[in-house]
Scaffold this active site. Structure first.
Site, short mmCIF file in Angstrom:
data_model
loop_
_atom_site.label_atom_id
_atom_site.label_comp_id
_atom_site.label_asym_id
_atom_site.label_seq_id
_atom_site.Cartn_x
_atom_site.Cartn_y
_atom_site.Cartn_z
N ASP A 89 9.60 -39.21 93.13
CA ASP A 89 10.60 -40.21 92.73
C ASP A 89 9.86 -41.43 92.16
O ASP A 89 8.96 -41.96 92.82
CB ASP A 89 11.36 -40.58 94.03
N HIS A 90 10.21 -41.85 90.93
CA HIS A 90 9.59 -43.04 90.31
C HIS A 90 8.07 -42.93 90.20
O HIS A 90 7.34 -43.81 90.65
CB HIS A 90 9.93 -44.31 91.11
N HIS A 213 20.74 -43.61 91.21
CA HIS A 213 19.74 -44.20 92.11
C HIS A 213 20.38 -45.36 92.86
O HIS A 213 21.36 -45.95 92.40
CB HIS A 213 18.55 -44.74 91.30
N ASN A 235 20.65 -40.11 94.85
CA ASN A 235 19.47 -40.48 95.64
C ASN A 235 19.86 -41.38 96.81
O ASN A 235 20.60 -42.36 96.63
CB ASN A 235 18.49 -41.29 94.78
N VAL A 236 19.34 -41.06 97.99
CA VAL A 236 19.63 -41.86 99.19
C VAL A 236 18.31 -42.13 99.92
O VAL A 236 17.60 -41.19 100.26
CB VAL A 236 20.56 -41.13 100.18
#
Ligand code: 13P
Length: 290
Positions: A89-90, A213, A235-236
């Site tokens: 993620d990212h 997000h 996304n959590v």
């Protein structure tokens, strides 16, 4: 099961009107909670780690963090009978390449500090590598701020522009597209409303699945409507860490003689598992493993 590329389930979710949950982990217990929750709900799920989690897990070294997570993700996925994807993620450009080489089944490149042209050219290159390795590739346009407890200017958030989104998706060849609709990463209360009209326009014009997000700070009503319009990966992170930490705090507050970390990490893992299960049900993903 072995780690899976989540794109087929994300596409199915969009067609059927539900969303795949993508849940962040910062520790071994959080990773376990995610796959156990997916198993308990008979749902596919994405286990994801952010750039900052990698640095934490690798004690300052991102590559070390990636190696730990690649190993943990593989074992975690193989410990359950439902499909699990391991997602970066990212990530930066080098993290994305390393993650693909280490066996992650899904990656996101975050080029939010680059010019549009630079973002397009790096994303396109990474996409080709991802595709040739059978890995799902996500990218974002616009800004979902990461204030990390600092003040931010809600009115100044750069939302995804539909025209630019169409060009970006076409120019890069990405599999999934993260859209900025007003959400903010890391909020502890559900205080944000999404720009659902913008989402409708983007959904009509952009062919690839759309990702939300910063869902912890978004009202459930808007998440539900967003899924109905076409968000199909949600996304959590913060919401799960809240549940985990609350349970740990309760144990430590109750008994200041506790020394063994298992005595408080186990309730933390259980609490996070319940929080993930609740989100899976809320996203309509329960029972969707096959
Ligand atoms: P939250 O922490 O707001 O749930 O955001 C999660 C996220 O979007 C990770 O990329």
């Amino acid at each position: 099961m072995t780690l899976q590329n989540g794109l087929p389930w994300i596409l199915r979710a969009r067609q059927e009107g539900w969303a795949v949950g993508a849940f962040n982990a910062n520790t071994l217990e959080q990773a376990q909670a995610i796959v156990l929750a997916a198993q308990a709900e008979n749902a596919p799920a994405i286990l994801q780690v952010s750039h900052r989690a990698l640095t934490y897990i690798g004690s300052g070294s991102e590559i070390q963090g990636l190696k730990y997570i690649a190993a943990i993700g593989k074992v975690a996925a193989e410990s359950v009978a439902v499909p699990i994807a391991l997602h970066l993620d990212h990530g930066t450009e080098s993290e994305v390449l390393q993650a693909i080489a280490l066996g992650f089944s899904s990656v996101m490149f975050d080029g939010d500090d680059l010019s549009y042209d630079e973002n397009v050219s790096i994303t396109k290159r990474l996409c080709e590598t991802a595709r040739s390795n059978g890995v799902c590739m996500e990218a974002e346009l616009g800004e979902v701020p990461k204030p990390d407890g600092r003040a931010y200017d809600e009115a100044a958030i750069a939302l995804t522009q539909p025209d630019e989104a169409v060009q970006f998706v076409e120019a890069t060849g990405i599999d999934t597209f993260a859209v900025a609709l007003g959400s903010v990463h890391g909020l502890k209360t559900k205080q944000i409303s999404l720009d659902l009209d913008r989402l409708k326009t983007i959904r009509e014009r952009v062919p690839v699945p759309l990702v939300l997000h910063g869902s912890s700070g978004v009202s459930d009503k808007d998440i539900e409507q967003g899924i109905a319009i076409g968000l199909c990966k949600v996304n959590v992170a913060t919401q799960l860490s809240q549940a985990f930490t609350k349970a740990v705090r309760e144990v430590l507050n109750r008994d200041d003689g506790v020394v063994d970390p298992r005595k408080y990490l186990d309730p933390g893992r259980d609490a996070q598992m319940e929080a993930v299960r609740e989100r899976i049900r809320f996203f309509g993903a329960s029972g969707k493993a096959r």
